[in-house]
Design an enzyme around this catalytic site. Sequence first.
Site, PDB file in Angstrom:
ATOM      1  N   GLN A   1      -7.777  -0.555   3.555  1.00 24.96           N
ATOM      2  CA  GLN A   1      -8.549  -1.211   4.628  1.00 24.96           C
ATOM      3  C   GLN A   1      -9.885  -1.778   4.145  1.00 24.96           C
ATOM      4  O   GLN A   1     -10.584  -2.432   4.923  1.00 24.96           O
ATOM      5  CB  GLN A   1      -8.788  -0.230   5.794  1.00 24.96           C
ATOM      6  CG  GLN A   1      -7.532   0.132   6.576  1.00 24.96           C
ATOM      7  CD  GLN A   1      -6.972  -1.027   7.418  1.00 24.96           C
ATOM      8  OE1 GLN A   1      -7.653  -2.017   7.686  1.00 24.96           O
ATOM      9  NE2 GLN A   1      -5.709  -0.914   7.830  1.00 24.96           N
TER      10      GLN A   1
ATOM     11  N   SER B   1      -3.293  -3.771  -0.336  1.00 29.12           N
ATOM     12  CA  SER B   1      -2.148  -4.397   0.321  1.00 29.12           C
ATOM     13  C   SER B   1      -2.583  -5.788   0.785  1.00 29.12           C
ATOM     14  O   SER B   1      -3.524  -5.922   1.575  1.00 29.12           O
ATOM     15  CB  SER B   1      -1.757  -3.531   1.522  1.00 29.12           C
ATOM     16  OG  SER B   1      -0.722  -4.145   2.226  1.00 29.12           O
ATOM     17  N   ALA B   2      -1.898  -6.825   0.276  1.00 32.96           N
ATOM     18  CA  ALA B   2      -2.347  -8.207   0.507  1.00 32.96           C
ATOM     19  C   ALA B   2      -2.362  -8.609   1.979  1.00 32.96           C
ATOM     20  O   ALA B   2      -3.191  -9.408   2.391  1.00 32.96           O
ATOM     21  CB  ALA B   2      -1.455  -9.160  -0.281  1.00 32.96           C
ATOM     22  N   HIS B   3      -1.438  -8.025   2.769  1.00 34.68           N
ATOM     23  CA  HIS B   3      -1.364  -8.513   4.151  1.00 34.68           C
ATOM     24  C   HIS B   3      -2.521  -8.034   5.015  1.00 34.68           C
ATOM     25  O   HIS B   3      -2.661  -8.436   6.165  1.00 34.68           O
ATOM     26  CB  HIS B   3       0.005  -8.198   4.790  1.00 34.68           C
ATOM     27  CG  HIS B   3       0.250  -6.767   5.167  1.00 34.68           C
ATOM     28  ND1 HIS B   3       0.114  -6.307   6.453  1.00 34.68           N
ATOM     29  CD2 HIS B   3       0.647  -5.692   4.439  1.00 34.68           C
ATOM     30  CE1 HIS B   3       0.434  -5.010   6.502  1.00 34.68           C
ATOM     31  NE2 HIS B   3       0.757  -4.612   5.293  1.00 34.68           N
TER      32      HIS B   3
ATOM     33  N   ASN C   1      -7.968   3.684   9.021  1.00 25.55           N
ATOM     34  CA  ASN C   1      -7.348   2.516   9.658  1.00 25.55           C
ATOM     35  C   ASN C   1      -7.315   2.603  11.172  1.00 25.55           C
ATOM     36  O   ASN C   1      -7.048   1.617  11.837  1.00 25.55           O
ATOM     37  CB  ASN C   1      -5.930   2.289   9.114  1.00 25.55           C
ATOM     38  CG  ASN C   1      -5.071   3.518   9.249  1.00 25.55           C
ATOM     39  OD1 ASN C   1      -5.388   4.574   8.708  1.00 25.55           O
ATOM     40  ND2 ASN C   1      -3.988   3.414   9.988  1.00 25.55           N
TER      41      ASN C   1
ATOM     42  N   THR D   1      12.110  -6.928 -10.819  1.00 25.10           N
ATOM     43  CA  THR D   1      11.582  -8.290 -10.983  1.00 25.10           C
ATOM     44  C   THR D   1      10.403  -8.494 -10.036  1.00 25.10           C
ATOM     45  O   THR D   1      10.478  -8.167  -8.857  1.00 25.10           O
ATOM     46  CB  THR D   1      12.698  -9.321 -10.706  1.00 25.10           C
ATOM     47  OG1 THR D   1      13.761  -9.050 -11.611  1.00 25.10           O
ATOM     48  CG2 THR D   1      12.207 -10.744 -10.894  1.00 25.10           C
TER      49      THR D   1
ATOM     50  N   GLY E   1       0.796  -1.216   0.000  1.00 26.14           N
ATOM     51  CA  GLY E   1       0.000   0.000   0.000  1.00 26.14           C
ATOM     52  C   GLY E   1       0.835   1.275   0.000  1.00 26.14           C
ATOM     53  O   GLY E   1       0.486   2.262  -0.658  1.00 26.14           O
ATOM     54  N   THR E   2       1.945   1.265   0.726  1.00 26.91           N
ATOM     55  CA  THR E   2       2.761   2.475   0.819  1.00 26.91           C
ATOM     56  C   THR E   2       3.332   2.833  -0.550  1.00 26.91           C
ATOM     57  O   THR E   2       3.214   3.982  -1.014  1.00 26.91           O
ATOM     58  CB  THR E   2       3.898   2.268   1.844  1.00 26.91           C
ATOM     59  OG1 THR E   2       3.298   1.985   3.112  1.00 26.91           O
ATOM     60  CG2 THR E   2       4.785   3.488   1.959  1.00 26.91           C
TER      61      THR E   2
ATOM     62  N   CYS F   1       0.660   6.698  23.536  1.00 26.73           N
ATOM     63  CA  CYS F   1       0.792   6.182  24.907  1.00 26.73           C
ATOM     64  C   CYS F   1       1.434   4.812  24.858  1.00 26.73           C
ATOM     65  O   CYS F   1       2.175   4.416  25.734  1.00 26.73           O
ATOM     66  CB  CYS F   1      -0.587   5.980  25.547  1.00 26.73           C
ATOM     67  SG  CYS F   1      -1.446   7.495  25.826  1.00 26.73           S
TER      68      CYS F   1
END
Length: 373
Positions: free
Chosen positions: A177, A197-199, A149, A235, A69-70, A325
Amino acid sequence: MIYLDNAASTSIEPEVIELMCRLTGENFGNPSSIHEHGRRSKLLIENSRKRIATLLGVSSSEIIFTSGGTEANNLILWSCLLDLKIKHFVTSPLEHPAVLKTLENISKHFDLKISYVNVNSEGHIDIGHLDLLLKNSPPSVVSLMHANNEIGNLLPVKQVKKMCDKHNALFHSDTVQTIGKYQINLHSLGFDFAVASAHKFHGPKGAGFVYTKSGIEIKPFITGGVQERNIRAGTENVYGIAGMALALELAMKDIEKNQKYIAGLKQNLKEKIKQEIPEIEFYGDESKEGLYTIVNLRLPANERSEMLPHKLDIEGICVSGGSACSSGSSKPSHVISSLGLKPERPSLRISFSKYNKQDEVDKLIRALKKIYL
Ligand code: PLP
């Protein structure tokens, strides 16, 4: 351990692990090589692209694979500036750092205008203000996330799209998300750009993609070879891409059933925790439906609220602190600060997946009671 931090990352589906392990052994060929091994890897990538595109209602040529995603957000924002000559970026203070920091960085090197649309204390953007920001503006892109998120608020996509059309602005949405969480048709939603983002949907880390609406021409941000139709050199992450396609298919398979189940966990947590610790409130919009996987607790501030995620970790429960925190400082996160709520109170983000169980929610409540009461 009880894992309630699925907005940060999800466990990988066993079928995806199995597939990736097998491919790692079998498909080592470079997808750019012309021989049999190379062609097999290339085919895997193109099949994965087709499957992902079909699930999202777009064509294969609109999907570019990235490392996540980044990178996907970076590619879009830099391309808007360098290739599409956008001079005005309209965003919100609630965006992910992958958007906010990238814009900050771009603005250090180029002459451009960044406008931040107002948000209210519930985390909703002010559509009237967006209208105003886009009025008489230079060529603009609106970059607003589909679901936040930290607090789970959902963007009123139709209203934002209407404003973009009214002012001839491009529409980028960080959909990290929401992809894999809803039946999404990227064409019908009207985005010009979206990212995944796959994760975040039980796939591997290091795999993601950009959706770019056909007709919008962007150039490589990472330069080198001519992979990904000469838009993203390097690649390809063959196993990650194949794993991501399978993970997305699995995520979409029982999506309505899973959505209902997870929304039930969220509702139970909210109701039960209110009974046990009545001072608890929630960050984000409570009246409208937010992202069904995220609850952000607005906890009573007392000496016991310090280092809360660490204390829960000791109890065997993984969650995220929405305020710093968690890292020992009392400074709230940029999202919580932007809501402007006074007095500031600690935040704890609980995020579910289909693998969570009701008894885990009950254990979390018991642990919080032990810490607080
Ligand atoms: N955008 C949002 C909304 C996210 O939640 C995240 C991850 O936390 C990202 C972007 C970054 O994605 P990645 O971890 O694939 O770089």
